[in-house]
Design a protein around this motif. Structure first.
Motif, mmCIF file in Angstrom:
data_model
loop_
_atom_site.group_PDB
_atom_site.id
_atom_site.type_symbol
_atom_site.label_atom_id
_atom_site.label_comp_id
_atom_site.label_asym_id
_atom_site.label_seq_id
_atom_site.Cartn_x
_atom_site.Cartn_y
_atom_site.Cartn_z
ATOM 1 N N ALA A 12 0.820 -1.106 -0.005
ATOM 2 C CA ALA A 12 -0.060 -0.041 -0.061
ATOM 3 C C ALA A 12 0.753 1.168 -0.007
ATOM 4 O O ALA A 12 0.604 2.249 -0.733
ATOM 5 N N ALA A 13 1.949 1.169 0.892
ATOM 6 C CA ALA A 13 2.809 2.472 0.934
ATOM 7 C C ALA A 13 3.475 2.543 -0.421
ATOM 8 O O ALA A 13 3.620 3.685 -0.965
ATOM 9 N N THR A 14 4.009 1.646 -1.187
ATOM 10 C CA THR A 14 4.463 1.550 -2.775
ATOM 11 C C THR A 14 3.471 2.157 -3.511
ATOM 12 O O THR A 14 3.898 3.095 -4.272
ATOM 13 N N LEU A 15 2.196 1.706 -3.494
ATOM 14 C CA LEU A 15 1.288 2.013 -4.525
ATOM 15 C C LEU A 15 1.048 3.540 -4.252
ATOM 16 O O LEU A 15 0.813 4.339 -5.039
ATOM 17 N N LEU A 16 0.867 4.103 -2.944
ATOM 18 C CA LEU A 16 0.597 5.631 -2.704
ATOM 19 C C LEU A 16 1.650 6.530 -3.117
ATOM 20 O O LEU A 16 1.534 7.443 -3.424
ATOM 21 N N LEU A 17 3.100 6.098 -2.938
ATOM 22 C CA LEU A 17 4.127 6.719 -3.338
ATOM 23 C C LEU A 17 4.274 6.977 -4.660
ATOM 24 O O LEU A 17 4.605 8.061 -5.202
ATOM 25 N N LEU A 22 3.367 10.325 -9.779
ATOM 26 C CA LEU A 22 2.929 10.366 -11.054
ATOM 27 C C LEU A 22 2.116 11.606 -11.076
ATOM 28 O O LEU A 22 2.012 12.349 -12.090
ATOM 29 N N SER A 23 1.161 11.734 -9.992
ATOM 30 C CA SER A 23 0.360 12.963 -9.793
ATOM 31 C C SER A 23 1.249 14.067 -9.848
ATOM 32 O O SER A 23 0.932 15.159 -10.331
ATOM 33 N N PRO A 46 -0.551 10.460 -16.847
ATOM 34 C CA PRO A 46 0.032 10.162 -15.602
ATOM 35 C C PRO A 46 -0.934 10.541 -14.383
ATOM 36 O O PRO A 46 -0.848 9.911 -13.597
ATOM 37 N N GLN A 47 -1.752 11.667 -14.694
ATOM 38 C CA GLN A 47 -2.483 12.031 -13.510
ATOM 39 C C GLN A 47 -3.640 10.686 -13.333
ATOM 40 O O GLN A 47 -3.962 10.368 -12.059
ATOM 41 N N VAL A 48 -4.346 10.379 -14.363
ATOM 42 C CA VAL A 48 -5.036 9.119 -14.187
ATOM 43 C C VAL A 48 -4.516 7.860 -13.526
ATOM 44 O O VAL A 48 -4.978 7.349 -12.703
ATOM 45 N N VAL A 49 -3.332 7.468 -14.056
ATOM 46 C CA VAL A 49 -2.690 6.345 -13.663
ATOM 47 C C VAL A 49 -2.195 6.557 -12.107
ATOM 48 O O VAL A 49 -2.420 5.638 -11.140
ATOM 49 N N GLY A 50 -1.805 7.794 -11.794
ATOM 50 C CA GLY A 50 -1.238 8.113 -10.507
ATOM 51 C C GLY A 50 -2.782 8.112 -9.315
ATOM 52 O O GLY A 50 -2.616 7.510 -8.347
ATOM 53 N N LEU A 51 -3.888 8.570 -10.173
ATOM 54 C CA LEU A 51 -4.908 8.485 -9.105
ATOM 55 C C LEU A 51 -5.376 6.937 -9.013
ATOM 56 O O LEU A 51 -5.674 6.770 -7.827
ATOM 57 N N ILE A 52 -5.369 6.190 -10.028
ATOM 58 C CA ILE A 52 -5.616 4.644 -9.739
ATOM 59 C C ILE A 52 -4.789 3.969 -8.867
ATOM 60 O O ILE A 52 -5.212 3.221 -8.116
ATOM 61 N N LEU A 53 -3.247 4.520 -8.963
ATOM 62 C CA LEU A 53 -2.389 3.726 -7.814
ATOM 63 C C LEU A 53 -2.628 4.126 -6.516
ATOM 64 O O LEU A 53 -2.637 3.375 -5.587
ATOM 65 N N VAL A 54 -3.050 5.507 -6.420
ATOM 66 C CA VAL A 54 -3.366 5.931 -5.062
ATOM 67 C C VAL A 54 -4.614 5.476 -4.377
ATOM 68 O O VAL A 54 -4.838 4.706 -3.204
ATOM 69 N N LEU A 55 -5.569 5.121 -5.370
ATOM 70 C CA LEU A 55 -6.791 4.369 -4.966
ATOM 71 C C LEU A 55 -6.596 3.025 -4.543
ATOM 72 O O LEU A 55 -7.188 2.701 -3.510
ATOM 73 N N LEU A 56 -5.918 2.432 -5.480
ATOM 74 C CA LEU A 56 -5.639 1.138 -5.045
ATOM 75 C C LEU A 56 -4.767 0.773 -3.704
ATOM 76 O O LEU A 56 -4.992 0.018 -2.846
ATOM 77 N N GLY A 57 -3.805 1.679 -3.482
ATOM 78 C CA GLY A 57 -2.975 1.956 -2.129
ATOM 79 C C GLY A 57 -3.953 1.785 -1.070
ATOM 80 O O GLY A 57 -3.849 1.308 0.015
ATOM 81 N N ALA A 58 -5.051 2.967 -1.124
ATOM 82 C CA ALA A 58 -5.970 3.319 -0.138
ATOM 83 C C ALA A 58 -6.823 1.831 0.031
ATOM 84 O O ALA A 58 -7.436 1.600 1.193
ATOM 85 N N SER A 59 -7.375 1.340 -0.800
ATOM 86 C CA SER A 59 -8.255 0.159 -0.811
ATOM 87 C C SER A 59 -7.351 -0.964 -0.221
ATOM 88 O O SER A 59 -7.852 -1.780 0.448
ATOM 89 N N VAL A 60 -6.210 -1.246 -0.358
ATOM 90 C CA VAL A 60 -5.356 -2.251 0.211
ATOM 91 C C VAL A 60 -5.258 -1.617 1.730
ATOM 92 O O VAL A 60 -5.394 -2.752 2.473
ATOM 93 N N LEU A 61 -5.094 -0.526 1.982
ATOM 94 C CA LEU A 61 -5.151 -0.253 3.553
ATOM 95 C C LEU A 61 -6.413 -0.512 4.124
ATOM 96 O O LEU A 61 -6.601 -0.711 5.332
#
Length: 113
Positions: A12-17, A22-23, A46-61
């Motif tokens: 989750a930390a990796t996905l968030l970072l 990217l954002s 990059p903004q959309v991919v960055g947002l998706i990665l942040v959302l994935l990291g938050a959903s893992v948490l």
């Protein structure tokens, strides 16, 4: 804390970072790029991919929590609307001739003008 919890927190930390990075690059591209078409690319890819990665990291948490579905809906809405918005912005900028001619290899509307 078990090994699985530690691994999921690391993921989750990796996905968030990575998503935050990217954002950040997308926002820097919006400021630095010279014309509308280049800025449109920086605002969508990059903004959309960055947002998706942040959302994935938050959903893992938040795994197992009821708010995960809101994150999924946010990601789906972003994936559904970002290409349409980018297309409309690009088409409008192209028609209003707000572009850098040196960056274009082929001008499709040259015959129409």
């Amino acid at each position: 804390m078990s090994a699985l919890d530690a691994a999921l927190r690391f993921l989750a930390a990796t996905l968030l970072l990575v998503g935050s990075f990217l954002s950040l690059t997308a926002s820097l591209g919006l400021v630095r790029f010279p014309d509308t078409l280049s800025r449109m690319h920086a605002a969508t890819k990059p903004q959309v991919v960055g947002l998706i990665l942040v959302l994935l990291g938050a959903s893992v948490l938040l795994r197992g929590h009821r708010d995960v579905w809101m994150l999924v809906l946010t990601g789906l809405f972003t994936l559904a609307t970002a290409p349409a918005i980018a297309h409309l912005i690009g088409r409008t900028a192209y028609r209003e001739e707000r572009r850098n001619e040196g960056l274009m290899l082929y001008h499709e509307r040259e015959d129409d003008l």
